[in-house]
Design a protein around this motif. Structure first.
Motif, short mmCIF file in Angstrom:
data_model
loop_
_atom_site.label_atom_id
_atom_site.label_comp_id
_atom_site.label_asym_id
_atom_site.label_seq_id
_atom_site.Cartn_x
_atom_site.Cartn_y
_atom_site.Cartn_z
N GLY A 180 -4.80 3.94 2.04
CA GLY A 180 -4.10 3.05 2.96
C GLY A 180 -4.08 1.61 2.47
O GLY A 180 -4.77 1.25 1.51
N PHE A 181 -3.27 0.81 3.14
CA PHE A 181 -3.16 -0.61 2.83
C PHE A 181 -3.82 -1.44 3.93
O PHE A 181 -3.82 -1.05 5.10
N ARG A 182 -4.36 -2.57 3.56
CA ARG A 182 -4.71 -3.63 4.50
C ARG A 182 -3.79 -4.80 4.17
O ARG A 182 -3.84 -5.34 3.06
N VAL A 183 -2.93 -5.18 5.10
CA VAL A 183 -1.88 -6.16 4.84
C VAL A 183 -2.08 -7.39 5.71
O VAL A 183 -2.26 -7.28 6.93
N LEU A 189 -7.03 -13.24 0.00
CA LEU A 189 -6.77 -12.17 -0.97
C LEU A 189 -7.62 -12.35 -2.22
O LEU A 189 -8.22 -11.39 -2.72
N LEU A 190 -7.69 -13.57 -2.73
CA LEU A 190 -8.49 -13.82 -3.92
C LEU A 190 -9.96 -13.51 -3.67
O LEU A 190 -10.67 -13.02 -4.56
N VAL A 224 -5.90 -0.62 -0.62
CA VAL A 224 -5.11 -1.60 -1.37
C VAL A 224 -4.89 -2.83 -0.50
O VAL A 224 -4.15 -2.77 0.50
N PRO A 225 -5.50 -3.98 -0.83
CA PRO A 225 -5.25 -5.21 -0.07
C PRO A 225 -3.91 -5.81 -0.48
O PRO A 225 -3.57 -5.86 -1.67
N PHE A 260 -10.95 -9.02 6.89
CA PHE A 260 -9.95 -8.04 7.30
C PHE A 260 -9.45 -7.26 6.09
O PHE A 260 -9.28 -6.03 6.16
N LEU A 261 -9.18 -7.94 4.99
CA LEU A 261 -8.67 -7.28 3.79
C LEU A 261 -9.71 -6.40 3.12
O LEU A 261 -9.38 -5.43 2.43
N ALA A 262 -10.99 -6.76 3.31
CA ALA A 262 -12.07 -5.99 2.68
C ALA A 262 -13.16 -5.73 3.70
O ALA A 262 -14.24 -6.33 3.63
N PRO A 263 -12.91 -4.86 4.68
CA PRO A 263 -13.92 -4.61 5.72
C PRO A 263 -15.16 -3.96 5.13
O PRO A 263 -15.08 -3.15 4.20
N ALA A 264 -16.30 -4.33 5.69
CA ALA A 264 -17.57 -3.79 5.20
C ALA A 264 -17.69 -2.31 5.56
O ALA A 264 -17.21 -1.87 6.60
#
Length: 435
Positions: free
Chosen positions: A82-85, A250-251, A261-262, A431-435
């Motif tokens: 899945g994507f995190r957008v 994002l960075l 995929v962020p 949000f883009l990289a949840p633990a």
């Protein structure tokens, strides 16, 4: 190593980004430069999609989309990951130059402009304005080449009528978009030469200027404000504050190599409904997401599986409670600057937030260690909207709308808290990289 989100660093970073981005085209150039400096490479839509995993970005006019597949590939998540957008927009209300702008009136050289978006007309009066944008010029072999320019000089002014000639304007100022909003940019009975000005700005002869997307911008620099410098006063905070935070997030997120995929997408034309080849209703986001899946060896079914596992966070600025107009706000949902990101909820889906999306965003704020506020507009007032409902309907993905608190939205000079950019970026990174 992940980036840190220091309050002063992020506040100054936002100021620098806004001042370098007078138009959506410049906002994308600035975002692309920051991404490229951290190892992202550009993809061109007309060329074959790279099949190896990597960090990439794509620019379509005043829109940008960036993503990273290295984490998902390394974890063996497969093309259906899945994507995190995180979504935002690059455009802001302003005055844009018409196709035949030059004329003279009453001894003044005037420039024809058209209001873009829901701007506060009075905020454009008696401001020192510059010009910036994109110019289409004659290229080699009969083609077309697009060039951007950023005019930093004071060039134009929309002059207000003196109080002596209309003593009612403090009680009821009425501005006609056609008659009262044209800027002057010189003195004389003959029109100026706008095309000649553009040719000088982009380094071509006058005959090679074919068309343009040129807009005015206030040249006053952004600044820290307040007794403790706890505020930021700047143009275009709606929505460059989210665009900047999205890039920073994002960075930061890709450094953790998440197993999904962020994605960051910055759309143009949100202020006028998003209906364009690069707006939120366009093919930009769905087509790029599908090409990411198929480039990884996935099928059409894998693409739809990936969308079903996707969560989108749509970011736009939110209304802080105005001290002089507190009655215009929902009394049980007071919003403060420097109070953390703002969850935006509307039961009629002017915002796309539902309980599942709200929970995902709340968890991101908890992970980032930042407070979260919740905005609901008064039930007897209309509610604005953003790209969230559009991206939700186009993808079928769970979507949440959020923002950062601000005053004077759609003015030439908006106001937000200086602590909020760092909290904003931290929440989006989580949000883009949840633990």
């Amino acid at each position: 190593m992940a980036h840190s989100f220091d309050t002063d660093t992020e506040a100054q970073g936002l100021i620098d980004y806004v001042d370098a981005s007078p138009t959506p085209f410049h906002a994308c150039e600035q975002a692309a430069a920051r991404l490229a400096a951290e190892g992202f490479t550009e993809v061109v839509e007309t060329e074959p999609w790279p099949t190896e995993p990597g960090r990439r970005y794509l620019v379509r006019g005043g829109s940008l989309i960036a993503w990273d597949t290295t984490g998902a590939h390394g974890a063996g998540a497969g093309p259906a990951a899945g994507f995190r957008v995180v979504g935002a927009h690059t455009d802001s209300p302003n005055l844009r130059v018409k196709p035949n702008p030059d004329h003279a009136r009453a001894g003044w050289q005037m420039l024809g402009v058209e209001p873009y978006g829901g701007l506060i007309l009075s905020s454009w009066l008696d401001r020192d304005l510059g010009l910036a944008g994109r110019v289409a010029v004659r290229g080699e072999g009969g083609g077309v080449e697009a060039r951007t320019f950023h005019g930093r000089d004071a060039l134009l002014r929309v002059a207000q009528l003196a109080i002596h000639l209309d003593r009612t304007q403090n009680e009821a100022l009425s501005l006609n978009k056609q008659a009262h909003m044209e800027p002057l940019w010189g003195v004389g009975d003959e029109p100026g030469d706008f095309v000649g000005y553009l040719a000088e700005q982009v380094g071509v002869v006058r005959e090679d200027v074919l068309s343009w997307d040129v807009m005015t911008h206030p040249i006053q620099p952004s600044t820290r404000l307040g007794r403790a410098r706890e505020l930021i006063a700047a143009p275009r905070l709606d929505n460059l504050a989210t665009s900047y935070a999205g890039v920073r997030a994002l960075l930061d997120a890709v450094a953790t190599e998440p197993t999904h995929v962020p994605v960051l997408v910055l759309f143009d034309h949100e202020e006028i409904g998003s209906t364009s080849e690069r707006g939120a209703t366009s093919t930009l986001l769905p087509s790029v997401l599908e090409r990411i899946v198929t480039a990884g060896g996935g099928t059409r079914d894998d693409y739809w599986r990936a969308l079903a596992a996707t969560v989108i966070a749509s970011g736009d600025m939110g209304h802080a409670t105005h001290p002089n107009y507190a009655d215009r706000h929902e009394p049980m949902h007071q919003i403060q600057v420097n109070g953390g990101p703002v969850l935006k909820v509307n039961t009629n889906l002017r915002y796309a937030t539902d309980s599942v999306g709200a929970a995902a965003f709340r968890l991101a704020c908890e992970q980032a260690g930042v407070p979260m506020q919740t905005f609901v507009t008064r039930s007897d007032l209309p509610c604005g909207s953003t790209v969230g409902p559009v991206t939700s309907s186009l993808t079928g993905a769970t979507t949440v709308d959020f923002g950062a608190a601000a005053l004077s939205m759609h003015s030439t000079r908006e106001l937000m808290g200086a602590e909020d950019p760092a909290m904003y970026a931290a929440a989006l990174s989580a949000f883009l990289a949840p633990a």
